[in-house]
Design a protein around this motif. Sequence first.
Motif, mmCIF file in Angstrom:
data_model
loop_
_atom_site.group_PDB
_atom_site.id
_atom_site.type_symbol
_atom_site.label_atom_id
_atom_site.label_comp_id
_atom_site.label_asym_id
_atom_site.label_seq_id
_atom_site.Cartn_x
_atom_site.Cartn_y
_atom_site.Cartn_z
ATOM 1 N N ALA A 183 0.803 -1.230 0.000
ATOM 2 C CA ALA A 183 0.000 0.000 0.000
ATOM 3 C C ALA A 183 0.832 1.274 0.000
ATOM 4 O O ALA A 183 0.424 2.264 -0.598
ATOM 5 C CB ALA A 183 -0.952 0.003 1.194
ATOM 6 N N CYS A 184 1.991 1.262 0.629
ATOM 7 C CA CYS A 184 2.756 2.506 0.745
ATOM 8 C C CYS A 184 3.499 2.880 -0.527
ATOM 9 O O CYS A 184 3.907 4.033 -0.668
ATOM 10 C CB CYS A 184 3.711 2.434 1.926
ATOM 11 S SG CYS A 184 5.034 1.250 1.715
ATOM 12 N N THR A 185 3.673 1.947 -1.457
ATOM 13 C CA THR A 185 4.416 2.267 -2.677
ATOM 14 C C THR A 185 3.587 2.077 -3.950
ATOM 15 O O THR A 185 4.093 2.320 -5.039
ATOM 16 C CB THR A 185 5.699 1.415 -2.789
ATOM 17 O OG1 THR A 185 5.351 0.019 -2.777
ATOM 18 C CG2 THR A 185 6.666 1.717 -1.654
ATOM 19 N N THR A 186 2.333 1.665 -3.812
ATOM 20 C CA THR A 186 1.466 1.469 -4.971
ATOM 21 C C THR A 186 0.585 2.693 -5.158
ATOM 22 O O THR A 186 -0.130 3.079 -4.226
ATOM 23 C CB THR A 186 0.567 0.224 -4.772
ATOM 24 O OG1 THR A 186 1.410 -0.913 -4.560
ATOM 25 C CG2 THR A 186 -0.324 -0.009 -5.975
ATOM 26 N N PRO A 187 0.618 3.329 -6.330
ATOM 27 C CA PRO A 187 -0.256 4.481 -6.563
ATOM 28 C C PRO A 187 -1.728 4.055 -6.593
ATOM 29 O O PRO A 187 -2.066 3.011 -7.161
ATOM 30 C CB PRO A 187 0.169 4.996 -7.937
ATOM 31 C CG PRO A 187 1.483 4.356 -8.226
ATOM 32 C CD PRO A 187 1.509 3.079 -7.466
ATOM 33 N N ALA A 188 -2.574 4.842 -5.972
ATOM 34 C CA ALA A 188 -4.022 4.607 -6.062
ATOM 35 C C ALA A 188 -4.468 4.940 -7.483
ATOM 36 O O ALA A 188 -3.945 5.860 -8.104
ATOM 37 C CB ALA A 188 -4.760 5.479 -5.052
ATOM 38 N N ALA A 189 -5.424 4.177 -7.989
ATOM 39 C CA ALA A 189 -5.913 4.380 -9.353
ATOM 40 C C ALA A 189 -7.434 4.301 -9.364
ATOM 41 O O ALA A 189 -8.027 3.552 -8.580
ATOM 42 C CB ALA A 189 -5.327 3.337 -10.284
ATOM 43 N N PRO A 190 -8.068 5.066 -10.255
ATOM 44 C CA PRO A 190 -9.527 5.026 -10.337
ATOM 45 C C PRO A 190 -10.029 3.599 -10.554
ATOM 46 O O PRO A 190 -9.441 2.830 -11.315
ATOM 47 C CB PRO A 190 -9.841 5.897 -11.559
ATOM 48 C CG PRO A 190 -8.662 6.802 -11.699
ATOM 49 C CD PRO A 190 -7.484 5.994 -11.234
ATOM 50 N N GLY A 191 -11.079 3.250 -9.828
ATOM 51 C CA GLY A 191 -11.699 1.947 -9.993
ATOM 52 C C GLY A 191 -11.054 0.820 -9.212
ATOM 53 O O GLY A 191 -11.525 -0.317 -9.262
ATOM 54 N N MET A 192 -9.970 1.090 -8.472
ATOM 55 C CA MET A 192 -9.352 0.034 -7.659
ATOM 56 C C MET A 192 -10.374 -0.524 -6.692
ATOM 57 O O MET A 192 -11.206 0.207 -6.162
ATOM 58 C CB MET A 192 -8.189 0.588 -6.828
ATOM 59 C CG MET A 192 -6.891 0.633 -7.484
ATOM 60 S SD MET A 192 -5.624 1.142 -6.280
ATOM 61 C CE MET A 192 -4.249 0.270 -6.970
ATOM 62 N N SER A 193 -10.278 -1.815 -6.434
ATOM 63 C CA SER A 193 -11.133 -2.446 -5.442
ATOM 64 C C SER A 193 -10.222 -3.195 -4.482
ATOM 65 O O SER A 193 -9.568 -4.164 -4.860
ATOM 66 C CB SER A 193 -12.124 -3.394 -6.113
ATOM 67 O OG SER A 193 -13.048 -3.871 -5.168
ATOM 68 N N LEU A 194 -10.147 -2.726 -3.249
ATOM 69 C CA LEU A 194 -9.208 -3.234 -2.254
ATOM 70 C C LEU A 194 -9.924 -4.000 -1.153
ATOM 71 O O LEU A 194 -11.050 -3.684 -0.793
ATOM 72 C CB LEU A 194 -8.434 -2.070 -1.640
ATOM 73 C CG LEU A 194 -7.702 -1.167 -2.628
ATOM 74 C CD1 LEU A 194 -7.196 0.079 -1.933
ATOM 75 C CD2 LEU A 194 -6.565 -1.919 -3.287
ATOM 76 N N VAL A 195 -9.222 -4.997 -0.627
ATOM 77 C CA VAL A 195 -9.743 -5.809 0.468
ATOM 78 C C VAL A 195 -8.754 -5.698 1.620
ATOM 79 O O VAL A 195 -7.552 -5.901 1.431
ATOM 80 C CB VAL A 195 -9.897 -7.284 0.034
ATOM 81 C CG1 VAL A 195 -10.344 -8.156 1.190
ATOM 82 C CG2 VAL A 195 -10.853 -7.396 -1.139
ATOM 83 N N THR A 196 -9.241 -5.368 2.804
ATOM 84 C CA THR A 196 -8.364 -5.225 3.960
ATOM 85 C C THR A 196 -8.599 -6.295 5.009
ATOM 86 O O THR A 196 -7.891 -6.339 6.000
ATOM 87 C CB THR A 196 -8.551 -3.841 4.633
ATOM 88 O OG1 THR A 196 -9.812 -3.799 5.297
ATOM 89 C CG2 THR A 196 -8.429 -2.721 3.627
ATOM 90 N N ARG A 197 -9.558 -7.156 4.790
ATOM 91 C CA ARG A 197 -9.908 -8.207 5.757
ATOM 92 C C ARG A 197 -9.500 -9.574 5.231
ATOM 93 O O ARG A 197 -9.869 -9.954 4.131
ATOM 94 C CB ARG A 197 -11.418 -8.215 6.005
ATOM 95 C CG ARG A 197 -11.952 -6.911 6.522
ATOM 96 C CD ARG A 197 -11.923 -6.894 7.994
ATOM 97 N NE ARG A 197 -12.464 -5.633 8.505
ATOM 98 C CZ ARG A 197 -12.318 -5.292 9.748
ATOM 99 N NH1 ARG A 197 -11.702 -6.069 10.607
ATOM 100 N NH2 ARG A 197 -12.797 -4.142 10.177
ATOM 101 N N LEU A 198 -8.745 -10.324 6.008
ATOM 102 C CA LEU A 198 -8.317 -11.661 5.597
ATOM 103 C C LEU A 198 -9.487 -12.551 5.228
ATOM 104 O O LEU A 198 -9.416 -13.333 4.293
ATOM 105 C CB LEU A 198 -7.523 -12.330 6.721
ATOM 106 C CG LEU A 198 -6.054 -11.991 6.801
ATOM 107 C CD1 LEU A 198 -5.457 -12.599 8.058
ATOM 108 C CD2 LEU A 198 -5.306 -12.460 5.587
ATOM 109 N N SER A 199 -10.582 -12.427 5.943
ATOM 110 C CA SER A 199 -11.740 -13.282 5.680
ATOM 111 C C SER A 199 -12.335 -13.026 4.303
ATOM 112 O O SER A 199 -13.030 -13.871 3.752
ATOM 113 C CB SER A 199 -12.812 -13.078 6.750
ATOM 114 O OG SER A 199 -13.257 -11.735 6.754
#
Length: 104
Positions: free
Chosen positions: A78-94
């Motif tokens: 997350a700290c070195t990847t540029p955010a881009a329009p339409g990204m879909s991120l998951v922060t929960r292991l489940s």
Amino acid sequence: MNGRFVRVAERGRKTFKIMIDGVACDAAQGDTVLVALLSSVRAVRDSEFGDGRRAGFCLMGACQDCWVWAEDGTRLRACTTPAAPGMSLVTRLSEAKECVWPRA
């Protein structure tokens, strides 16, 4: 959502939507995924080692504490990847798919 980071400068940059755990959130041009996440939510991810939610540590790519998942299961730093329009991120292991480490 209630973020950990508060944007106090550069408020004039164009914004776009990204999805975080299925919720639409704003990110600004030039944001890293980490900045986009912590501007919208309180934690970056679940720890793979069972010690709860994490919020990153060094914020510059050295500590490896900010790995998150794209919706397809790909891991992103997350700290070195540029955010881009339409990204879909998951922060929960489940909710993460294929590339979860360590495997049980």
